[in-house]
Design an enzyme around this catalytic site. Structure first.
Site, PDB file in Angstrom:
ATOM      1  N   ALA A  56       0.838  -1.205   0.000  1.00 44.54           N
ATOM      2  CA  ALA A  56       0.000   0.000   0.000  1.00 44.54           C
ATOM      3  C   ALA A  56       0.869   1.250   0.000  1.00 44.54           C
ATOM      4  O   ALA A  56       2.001   1.225   0.480  1.00 44.54           O
ATOM      5  CB  ALA A  56      -0.892  -0.020   1.229  1.00 44.54           C
ATOM      6  N   GLY A  96       0.979  -5.183   1.162  1.00 50.89           N
ATOM      7  CA  GLY A  96      -0.144  -5.395   0.253  1.00 50.89           C
ATOM      8  C   GLY A  96       0.286  -6.058  -1.045  1.00 50.89           C
ATOM      9  O   GLY A  96      -0.508  -6.774  -1.671  1.00 50.89           O
ATOM     10  N   GLU A  99       0.265  -9.587  -0.323  1.00 52.79           N
ATOM     11  CA  GLU A  99      -1.135  -9.997  -0.128  1.00 52.79           C
ATOM     12  C   GLU A  99      -1.831 -10.209  -1.477  1.00 52.79           C
ATOM     13  O   GLU A  99      -2.638 -11.118  -1.628  1.00 52.79           O
ATOM     14  CB  GLU A  99      -1.874  -8.962   0.723  1.00 52.79           C
ATOM     15  N   GLU A 119       4.336  -4.641   7.480  1.00 51.82           N
ATOM     16  CA  GLU A 119       3.396  -3.666   8.057  1.00 51.82           C
ATOM     17  C   GLU A 119       3.712  -3.391   9.531  1.00 51.82           C
ATOM     18  O   GLU A 119       3.581  -2.261  10.006  1.00 51.82           O
ATOM     19  CB  GLU A 119       1.950  -4.168   7.924  1.00 51.82           C
TER      20      GLU A 119
END
Ligand code: 3H9
Length: 721
Positions: A56, A96, A99, A119
């Site tokens: 992200a 992300g 992910e 994260e």
């Protein structure tokens, strides 16, 4: 998207393909188009520019229009696809990014790729279903390790863990397209991680209990690791959908915790300090570093040994020099031991061979060997006369253009440079002990230091995997200068009624790895004692009749000197502010002798003992440290508050989740910091460190602007002058 049976979706957002709102929208559009196009039989997702994705967009978390959370549904969309989706992981797949790859049905990685869920290091948890998918894929122990530490996993380890299906050495994208073609028509059910059960452990409960204890112990007050743990635990107890809901709930707690902001500030601060400037206009933009093909280290004491080790680890050939054979042999043994330990820690034990290659690591007592080195780091002990003698010598022997660095924690760089014929080549490189472990390198430019020398020292820091921070020349530079008032207050608090263990506890609860007294015992009280004797503050050169608790009209505490006079140098003598099981022991125990000694001391000096609460301990120690920081900024010694914060996080054990002292001051609010300093200063008018900095006062008068604007008030001020 490609025209063939396999549609290609390329994540593109330079430099690291962060999943910004636009990138996410493009990903969603690409998936929907592939789904709708009957000629498309499979999908391959890769990243532009040899990188999958760094996750992200971190900047998005602090913007009011937060969008990161939208990633989860897109990943569900990938997983639900009736056409096989293959991830081609090159370079990095982080947060992300990984992910997204976990939502794909197959994962292929290049052998040099790294993966991870970092994260936790920015105060969050994988919030796009990663905490629920990863344990289903690789089991709870491995997933917990990856999610709670945030460490990067090399592709080979990822293959062993089952995180990727294949590792390739050649073209990953082509290999992924081949795989996609191969799996067209195969059932996708078993490839959808959300449908898999979490692999069972015979002793899951006990395992989780122990894991939680470990996670908490390593967190030092940081919330994210424990909440990461809770999210993974949810995967072991709940359905995928409920686990995802729990993950989101925990993610939102972290997002608004304040710690995430601090850690993300620290992330960007570390990058901001790479873009150094000096008041004279030199900067990273215009200066180019010189290559360092060979370096030398003078002095093989504790610091020198660590620096040699650091250089060898960075694969830079080193000459290690000592003044005589006895010291050289001692130094050589110690360096070899450090290198062996480091080699054991590294992946390939074979690295040891390289360390022992005499062409790359040469021990000598002959200064003439320094003729062809590109850079010298002098690391002898803190004595100006000795350092000047060495610099005079090396400026004659080394080739013109060689950089001459001094490892000093406080001495004047200009005075050292004045002993040479090339002051533009002289620069301070302040390493932190142990030098092969600590990440900080304080880089100090003098009056004549060239921009090339600064750029080269910064480049060296990078090669050594350290964070270089460029600062100006003043006593103690940035780090130690801010440390002096902190340590001074801690000792004053003892005089007034507190105990070392009480003060250490408050600062360790705040998040410091180690409190000031435990730190002082570890470093050795004799170091400061020697320095104070040198400054004429104690010992034989103290003028007769000097009051015991005053120097130059200011409050002074002789307590550390008295401890040294009693032979209490800290851990090395088994006694200091604490007692230890033996000389060299490491377990600090409160010492009744010291408590008694403090009581007598207060009696002798008619100091009324009072109870000092935790709030006062914290404020009296931290606020003068921050106050010094404002003076440092006003004097132009550092070009921004980020520099001070990066120094404190990486060199002084400041808790990263509190963003550094200047960030912390901004979160407390400058008016409050000022008011408290004013209060303490009125109570202790003879302590200059408590007198509020003029710059702090100015910022409060200007309405407490956000940290990123502080420096603009300074330039406006100096422009007017
Ligand atoms: C996340 O994914 C949450 C999810 O679970 C979903 C929630 C719903 N965003 O470090 P570098 C910039 S959280 C924005 O100098 P390197 C960086 O600031 C995210 N910007 O290069 C720099 O900008 P500038 C989890 C980012 O080669 C430039 O890129 N991911 C991001 O030494 C180059 O970076 C992470 O925590 C980002 N995500 O190292 C990964 N990443 O040039 C964080 C980088 O203006 N990133 N930038 O100074 C890293 O660890 C390193 O940057 C990386 C590259 C290893 C990728």
């Amino acid at each position: 998207m490609g025209a063939a049976a396999v549609a290609v979706i390329r994540l593109r957002n330079p430099p690291v393909n962060a999943l910004s709102l636009t990138a996410l929208q493009a990903l969603e559009d690409g998936l929907k188009r592939a789904d709708a196009d009957p000629s498309v039989k499979a999908v391959m997702i890769c990243g532009e520019n040899g990188k999958f994705s760094a996750g992200a967009d971190i900047r998005g978390f602090s913007s009011p229009k937060r969008h990161g959370i939208a990633l989860g549904p897109i990943i569900s969309l990938i997983e639900k696809s009736e056409k096989p989706v293959v991830a081609a992981i090159e370079g990095i797949a982080l947060g992300g990014g990984l992910e997204v790859a976990l939502g794909c049905h197959y994962r292929i990685a290049h052998v040099k790729a790294r993966m991870g869920l970092p994260e936790v290091t920015i105060g969050l948890l994988p919030g796009a279903q990663g905490t629920q998918r990863l344990p289903r894929l690789i089991g709870v122990p491995a997933a917990l390790d990856i999610i709670t530490t945030g460490r990067h996993i090399p592709a080979t380890e990822a293959l062993k863990l089952g995180l990727v299906d294949e590792v390739v050495e050649e073209n990953t994208v082509e290999a992924a397209i081949r795989l996609a073609n191969k799996v067209i028509g195969q059932p996708l059910g078993p490839r959808r991680l959300s449908l898999k059960p979490v692999p069972k452990l015979p002793n899951m409960e006990a395992f989780l209990r122990e894991a939680l204890v470990k996670v908490k112990k390593q967190a030092h007050g940081c919330l994210a690791p424990e909440l990461c743990f809770q999210a993974v635990k949810a995967a072991t107890e709940q359905t995928f959908a409920d686990g995802v809901r729990k993950e989101q709930e925990l993610f939102n707690i972290l997002l608004t915790s304040g710690q995430a902001q601090a850690l993300q500030y620290a992330f960007f601060a570390e990058r901001a300090v790479q873009k150094w400037t000096t008041p004279s206009g030199a900067s990273w933009k215009s200066a180019s570093p010189q290559p360092i093909h060979k370096a030398a280290v003078i002095g093989l004491g504790t610091m020198g040994r660590g620096i040699v080790t650091s250089l060898v680890k960075a694969n830079i050939p080193v000459v290690a020099l000592e003044q005589n054979l006895e010291y050289l042999n001692m130094g050589r043994k110690a360096v070899m031991l450090l290198l062996e330990r480091e080699a054991m820690k590294m992946e390939q034990g074979a690295q040891t061979l390289r360390f022992h290659n005499p062409a790359r690591l040469q021990f000598t007592v002959d200064f003439d060997v320094l003729q062809d080195v590109d850079l010298v780091i002098e690391a002898v002990f803190e004595n100006m006369a000795l350092k000047k003698e060495i610099f005079q010598k090396i400026s004659r022997i080394c080739k013109p253009g060689a950089f001459l660095c001094t490892n000093t924690s406080a001495l004047n760089i200009d005075e050292i440079a004045s002993a040479t014929r090339c002051p533009q080549q002289v620069i301070g490189t302040h390493f932190f002990s142990p030098a092969h472990v600590m990440r900080l390198l304080e880089i100090i430019y003098g009056l004549h230091t060239s921009a090339t020398a600064i750029a080269t020292a910064m480049q060296l820091a990078k090669a050594l995997k350290k964070v270089g921070v460029v600062v100006g020349n003043c006593f103690g530079f940035v780090g130690n200068r801010m440390m002096f008032p902190y340590v001074q207050q801690a000792v004053f608090l003892l005089e007034e009624g507190s105990r070392p263990e009480a003060i250490d506890q408050v600062l360790e609860d705040f998040g410091f790895k180690i409190g000031p007294f435990r730190m002082s015992d570890l470093a050795g009280l004799d170091v400061g004692w020697r320095s104070r004797k040198g400054q004429g503050l104690t010992g034989a050169s103290l003028p007769p009749g000097t009051p015991a608790r005053q120097r130059h009209g200011h409050r002074y505490s002789p307590l550390p000197d008295l401890l040294c006079e009693n032979g209490r140098f800290g851990q090395k003598t088994g006694k200091g502010w604490y007692q230890y099981e033996k000389a060299g022991g490491r377990t600090a125990k409160p010492d009744p002798w010291l408590h008694n000694f403090l009581a007598q001391y207060r009696d002798t000096h008619h100091i009324k003992t009072r109870f000092i609460d935790q709030e006062e301990i914290l404020e009296r120690c931290l606020f003068p440290l921050m106050n010094e920081g404002f003076d440092i900024l006003a004097e132009g010694i550092a070009s921004g508050p980020e520099h001070l914060d990066v120094i404190y996080i990486n060199g002084y054990g400041w808790p990263k989740h509190r963003g550094g002292p200047m960030f912390h001051a901004s979160t407390i609010g400058l008016p409050r910091v000022l008011a408290k300093l004013q209060k303490y200063s009125e109570a202790h008018p003879d302590v200059p460190g408590l007198r509020p900095s003029a710059f702090l006062k100015k910022l409060v008068a200007m309405g407490n602007p956000p940290l990123k604007d502080w420096m603009s008030y300074l330039s406006r001020q100096s422009n007017k002058l």
